[in-house]
Enzyme design. Structure first.
Site, mmCIF file in Angstrom:
data_model
loop_
_atom_site.group_PDB
_atom_site.id
_atom_site.type_symbol
_atom_site.label_atom_id
_atom_site.label_comp_id
_atom_site.label_asym_id
_atom_site.label_seq_id
_atom_site.Cartn_x
_atom_site.Cartn_y
_atom_site.Cartn_z
ATOM 1 N N ASN A 89 -10.982 -2.565 -5.500
ATOM 2 C CA ASN A 89 -10.200 -1.614 -6.299
ATOM 3 C C ASN A 89 -10.847 -1.285 -7.651
ATOM 4 O OD1 ASN A 89 -6.984 -2.867 -5.092
ATOM 5 N ND2 ASN A 89 -8.152 -1.102 -4.377
ATOM 6 N N ARG A 130 2.177 -4.775 6.133
ATOM 7 C CA ARG A 130 1.425 -3.744 5.406
ATOM 8 C C ARG A 130 2.229 -2.458 5.433
ATOM 9 N NH1 ARG A 130 -4.875 -2.477 4.562
ATOM 10 N NH2 ARG A 130 -4.559 -0.702 3.189
ATOM 11 N N SER A 147 -8.088 -4.817 4.941
ATOM 12 C CA SER A 147 -8.686 -4.514 3.632
ATOM 13 C C SER A 147 -9.083 -5.774 2.849
ATOM 14 C CB SER A 147 -7.738 -3.633 2.808
ATOM 15 O OG SER A 147 -7.446 -2.440 3.498
ATOM 16 N N ARG A 168 -5.307 -1.882 8.942
ATOM 17 C CA ARG A 168 -6.451 -2.717 8.550
ATOM 18 C C ARG A 168 -5.986 -3.765 7.556
ATOM 19 N NH1 ARG A 168 -8.005 2.674 6.660
ATOM 20 N NH2 ARG A 168 -7.297 2.918 4.515
ATOM 21 N N ASN A 220 1.312 3.381 -2.911
ATOM 22 C CA ASN A 220 1.871 3.795 -4.209
ATOM 23 C C ASN A 220 1.390 5.184 -4.615
ATOM 24 O OD1 ASN A 220 2.981 1.273 -4.371
ATOM 25 N ND2 ASN A 220 1.603 0.496 -5.950
ATOM 26 N N ARG A 232 0.230 7.650 -2.692
ATOM 27 C CA ARG A 232 0.806 8.709 -1.836
ATOM 28 C C ARG A 232 2.276 8.940 -2.157
ATOM 29 N NH1 ARG A 232 -1.533 6.032 3.417
ATOM 30 N NH2 ARG A 232 -2.047 4.464 1.855
ATOM 31 N N TRP A 233 2.981 7.878 -2.483
ATOM 32 C CA TRP A 233 4.396 8.010 -2.857
ATOM 33 C C TRP A 233 4.523 8.936 -4.079
ATOM 34 C CZ3 TRP A 233 7.290 7.104 -7.221
ATOM 35 C CH2 TRP A 233 8.683 7.034 -7.050
ATOM 36 N N ASP A 241 0.828 -1.215 0.000
ATOM 37 C CA ASP A 241 0.000 0.000 0.000
ATOM 38 C C ASP A 241 0.858 1.260 0.000
ATOM 39 O OD1 ASP A 241 -2.380 1.363 -0.060
ATOM 40 O OD2 ASP A 241 -2.755 1.214 2.094
HETATM 41 C C1 IPE Z 1 -5.350 -2.784 -0.331
HETATM 42 O O1 IPE Z 1 -5.017 -1.453 -0.486
HETATM 43 C C2 IPE Z 1 -5.372 -3.484 -1.660
HETATM 44 C C3 IPE Z 1 -4.077 -3.673 -2.293
HETATM 45 C C4 IPE Z 1 -2.919 -3.353 -1.792
HETATM 46 C C5 IPE Z 1 -4.118 -4.299 -3.589
HETATM 47 P P1 IPE Z 1 -6.137 -0.331 -0.640
HETATM 48 O O2 IPE Z 1 -5.438 0.956 -0.780
HETATM 49 O O3 IPE Z 1 -7.087 -0.704 -1.703
HETATM 50 O O4 IPE Z 1 -6.901 -0.444 0.756
HETATM 51 P P2 IPE Z 1 -7.749 0.628 1.558
HETATM 52 O O5 IPE Z 1 -8.717 1.238 0.582
HETATM 53 O O6 IPE Z 1 -6.802 1.635 2.093
HETATM 54 O O7 IPE Z 1 -8.402 -0.152 2.643
HETATM 55 C C1 IPE Z 2 -1.500 0.176 -3.446
HETATM 56 O O1 IPE Z 2 -1.245 1.539 -3.449
HETATM 57 C C2 IPE Z 2 -1.636 -0.409 -4.823
HETATM 58 C C3 IPE Z 2 -2.987 -0.882 -5.153
HETATM 59 C C4 IPE Z 2 -4.038 -0.872 -4.372
HETATM 60 C C5 IPE Z 2 -3.155 -1.399 -6.498
HETATM 61 P P1 IPE Z 2 -2.438 2.571 -3.498
HETATM 62 O O2 IPE Z 2 -2.795 2.828 -4.913
HETATM 63 O O3 IPE Z 2 -3.572 2.099 -2.644
HETATM 64 O O4 IPE Z 2 -1.772 3.853 -2.872
HETATM 65 P P2 IPE Z 2 -2.425 4.856 -1.834
HETATM 66 O O5 IPE Z 2 -2.925 4.047 -0.678
HETATM 67 O O6 IPE Z 2 -3.541 5.540 -2.546
HETATM 68 O O7 IPE Z 2 -1.322 5.783 -1.464
HETATM 69 MG MG MG Z 3 -4.054 2.344 -0.709
#
Ligand code: IPE
Ligand code: IPE
Ligand code: MG
Length: 249
Positions: free
Chosen positions: A77, A197, A205, A203, A31, A33-34, A29
């Site tokens: 997602n 995580r 998720s 959480r 990506n 925000r990075w 998790d």
């Molecule tokens: C969990 O991350 C799903 C994956 C890493 C593929 P999310 O970014 O979707 O989770 P939430 O929305 O913060 O719970």
């Molecule tokens: C996780 O990073 C990758 C996937 C869920 C595919 P995010 O895309 O959830 O990144 P944040 O949580 O919005 O920073």
């Molecule tokens: Mg995320």
């Protein structure tokens, strides 16, 4: 290769090789925000995240951790903007095509878990090809959860078992934990010992709801694209300090 990676090529000496997790699961998790913190579009974070996963897979091999499971795309997602979903599907397909030869060489056995039926057909083709070509490999068991949801997985297991009951192949009182687990997507691998995580969320998720029953959780503020071997080393050190009681005293 950076000097840090060179130092950590072999198992760090402060880790006990006999008490490593046999299976590590990761919720990759942060990506988005990075990327945002660098003024980049979210997709750049996903792109960098692939490099992180690739190095973690290699690290598991180098350090003798036999199984790695990564959460790549959840059933929730699909609710993201269409361009991001499309980008991710295309990225998965491209990465698979690009990395397959190397995974074969490195003896990786790759498996995809989740409801694969609703993925784009060109991605499904690459998924099936990669699973078929690596199924006999004896190296790292690499499981990628794609269109995966823990609740969906449990419901589909119930449906499969219900059909068998209906056909008289299984008696209702024969349904126990072991039979149930064999109908989950993860029947090929033991339950994770360690769940990591990134990005600080507390959480799960909808990830591996059944399988994480007794996993140790390690949550770091580090965003997924920055999760390197030094970070993994820290997670393993924390894991080795845990007292896993499994309900006993
Ligand atoms: C969990 O991350 C799903 C994956 C890493 C593929 P999310 O970014 O979707 O989770 P939430 O929305 O913060 O719970
Ligand atoms: C996780 O990073 C990758 C996937 C869920 C595919 P995010 O895309 O959830 O990144 P944040 O949580 O919005 O920073
Ligand atoms: Mg995320």
């Amino acid at each position: 290769m950076t000097s840090k990676q060179t130092i950590f090529q072999d198992l760090p000496t402060d880790l006990d090789r006999y008490r490593l997790p046999k299976h590590v699961a990761v919720i990759m998790d942060g990506n988005g925000r990075w990327a945002k913190s660098r003024g980049l579009p979210r997709i750049m974070g996903h792109r960098r995240g692939v490099d992180t996963l690739k190095d973690l897979l290699r690290c598991c091999k180098d350090w003798g951790i036999p199984a790695l499971t990564a959460y790549a795309f959840s059933t929730e997602n699909w609710g993201r903007p269409l361009e991001e979903v499309d980008f991710l599907m295309t990225l998965f397909e491209r990465v698979l095509r690009r990395e397959l030869d190397e995974m074969i060489q490195e003896n990786v056995q790759i498996k995809f878990v989740g409801d694969l039926s609703s993925l784009p057909s060109s991605l499904r083709t690459e998924i099936e090809r990669s699973m078929a070509l690596t199924q006999d490999n004896q190296g790292t068991r690499f499981t990628v959860a794609t269109n995966y949801g823990g609740r969906q997985e449990i419901v589909q297991a119930c449906q499969k078992i219900a059909h068998q009951v209906q056909q008289g192949l299984v008696q209702p009182d024969e349904i126990d934990e072991a039979l149930f687990a064999r109908h989950l997507y993860t029947a090929h691998v033991s339950d994770p010992d360690l769940l990591i995580r990134t990005s600080g969320e507390m959480r799960i998720s909808n990830f591996l709801l059944w399988q994480l029953a007794y996993a140790e959780f390690y949550i770091t503020q580090t965003l997924w694209p920055d999760f390197d071997r030094a970070e993994f080393h820290r997670a393993l050190c924390a894991y080795q300090k845990r007292d896993r009681r499994f309900g006993k005293v």
